[in-house]
Design a protein around this motif. Sequence first.
Motif, PDB file in Angstrom:
ATOM      1  N   UNK A  20      73.253  93.979 116.835  1.00 13.81           N
ATOM      2  CA  UNK A  20      72.743  93.819 115.504  1.00 13.81           C
ATOM      3  C   UNK A  20      72.108  94.651 114.308  1.00 13.81           C
ATOM      4  N   UNK A  21      71.135  95.293 115.235  1.00 13.95           N
ATOM      5  CA  UNK A  21      70.476  96.494 114.591  1.00 13.95           C
ATOM      6  C   UNK A  21      71.341  97.546 114.237  1.00 13.95           C
ATOM      7  N   UNK A  22      72.713  97.801 115.033  1.00 11.75           N
ATOM      8  CA  UNK A  22      73.308  98.859 114.859  1.00 11.75           C
ATOM      9  C   UNK A  22      74.429  98.363 113.548  1.00 11.75           C
ATOM     10  N   UNK A  23      74.556  97.017 113.372  1.00 13.16           N
ATOM     11  CA  UNK A  23      75.491  96.543 112.648  1.00 13.16           C
ATOM     12  C   UNK A  23      74.573  96.758 111.211  1.00 13.16           C
ATOM     13  N   UNK A  24      73.430  96.193 111.170  1.00 15.86           N
ATOM     14  CA  UNK A  24      72.597  96.414 109.891  1.00 15.86           C
ATOM     15  C   UNK A  24      72.527  97.821 109.401  1.00 15.86           C
ATOM     16  N   UNK A  25      72.439  98.888 110.259  1.00 16.49           N
ATOM     17  CA  UNK A  25      72.197 100.119 110.034  1.00 16.49           C
ATOM     18  C   UNK A  25      73.567 100.564 109.413  1.00 16.49           C
ATOM     19  N   UNK A  26      74.665 100.111 109.887  1.00 20.44           N
ATOM     20  CA  UNK A  26      75.888 100.700 109.306  1.00 20.44           C
ATOM     21  C   UNK A  26      76.264 100.023 107.946  1.00 20.44           C
ATOM     22  N   UNK A  27      75.817  98.782 107.952  1.00 16.36           N
ATOM     23  CA  UNK A  27      75.770  98.213 106.615  1.00 16.36           C
ATOM     24  C   UNK A  27      75.001  98.955 105.635  1.00 16.36           C
ATOM     25  N   UNK A  28      73.639  99.343 105.957  1.00 18.93           N
ATOM     26  CA  UNK A  28      72.858 100.007 105.012  1.00 18.93           C
ATOM     27  C   UNK A  28      73.412 101.287 104.771  1.00 18.93           C
ATOM     28  N   UNK A  29      74.014 102.015 105.683  1.00 16.15           N
ATOM     29  CA  UNK A  29      74.542 103.169 105.083  1.00 16.15           C
ATOM     30  C   UNK A  29      75.668 103.206 104.454  1.00 16.15           C
ATOM     31  N   UNK A  30      76.594 102.390 104.860  1.00 12.00           N
ATOM     32  CA  UNK A  30      77.937 102.271 103.970  1.00 12.00           C
ATOM     33  C   UNK A  30      77.959 101.423 102.644  1.00 12.00           C
ATOM     34  N   UNK A  31      77.047 100.834 102.518  1.00 12.36           N
ATOM     35  CA  UNK A  31      76.712  99.882 101.272  1.00 12.36           C
ATOM     36  C   UNK A  31      75.691 100.581 100.531  1.00 12.36           C
TER      37      UNK A  31
END
Length: 342
Positions: A20-31
């Motif tokens: 979940x943390x990795x997914x949120x980090x990826x969303x924060x980076x790409x968004x």
Amino acid sequence: MNNNVRRAAISFSIFVIVCVIGTLALLAVFSQFRFSREQTYRAEFADVSGLTTGDFVRIAGVEVGKVKKISITPDSLALVEFSAEPTVVLTHGTKAAVRWENPIGDRYLALTEGAGTTQRLNSGDTIALANTEPALDLDTLLGGFRPLFRALDPQQVNALSGQLIAAFQDEGATIGSFLSQTATVTSTLADRDELIGQVITNLNTVMGSLSNQSGQFAKAVDSLSELTRGLAARRADITTALAYTNAGAKTIADLLVQAREPAKDLIAQTDRVGSLIAADHVWFDNFLETVPHSYKVLSRLGIMGDFFTFYLCDLVLKVNGKGGQPVYVKLAGQDTGRCAPA
């Protein structure tokens, strides 16, 4: 058994939390989410073609915000609302420009510091139309280089287009480096037989036109030759004239240097006299009105020669008496002849 289940549950929970943390980090980076507080500004443009919501806002190539909203004002101007980081300081001299990010049409909003006051813009303030500029008309710009691009490979066209855009937007490459790159890539023209054939055909057309006007062309060449011979024959006179012109220019320059201080003093004195006259303009106006009559009287007095004739009728001495009152003492006088009462 219970320990194994508990251990598996804990491992699975840790795995889920990490995912979940990795997914949120990826969303924060790409968004490109921004968690810091942002300031919002507006800018008026005559044209924002190609600029869309979400495009970057950059200062010196560094991303500092995003375009939030684009709308139309009652004056038919484009109003761009954009965000910027709190550390960014915009002033009344800040300029906003729509720039090309790449040749395929992506844009971004560039902020630069221009001429103007250094008073800081507050959040919500608007950059006026005079301090904004629309994007470069890339179609017109690249259209002028279309004959050159036809002779190049697609990769070379992309490279040259990128450098050309950067040069005309005052970013990166200069026109000189662009032309150097153009000279390098155009070496491939040696293998373009068809293009060279077209050039030769065009040259044949030009030469054919000149041959049809051979008489006028020959006459123009003869006239130019005659003019050249005439200038060569007057070479000494032209050289002398240039030498005298140079000497005259030097003399005038020396004269101006010598006259600078007197002229400066003359202007200062003229300003002082003008101030005095302006302060007592009533007396000066009356003086100008009475001077002609006075000169007429003087001219009649000197009619007998280069001298004036005066008659002494009374000689009175004025002294200060008691209390500062004037006392008049008559020293001489006569009342006959020209001094007789009328």
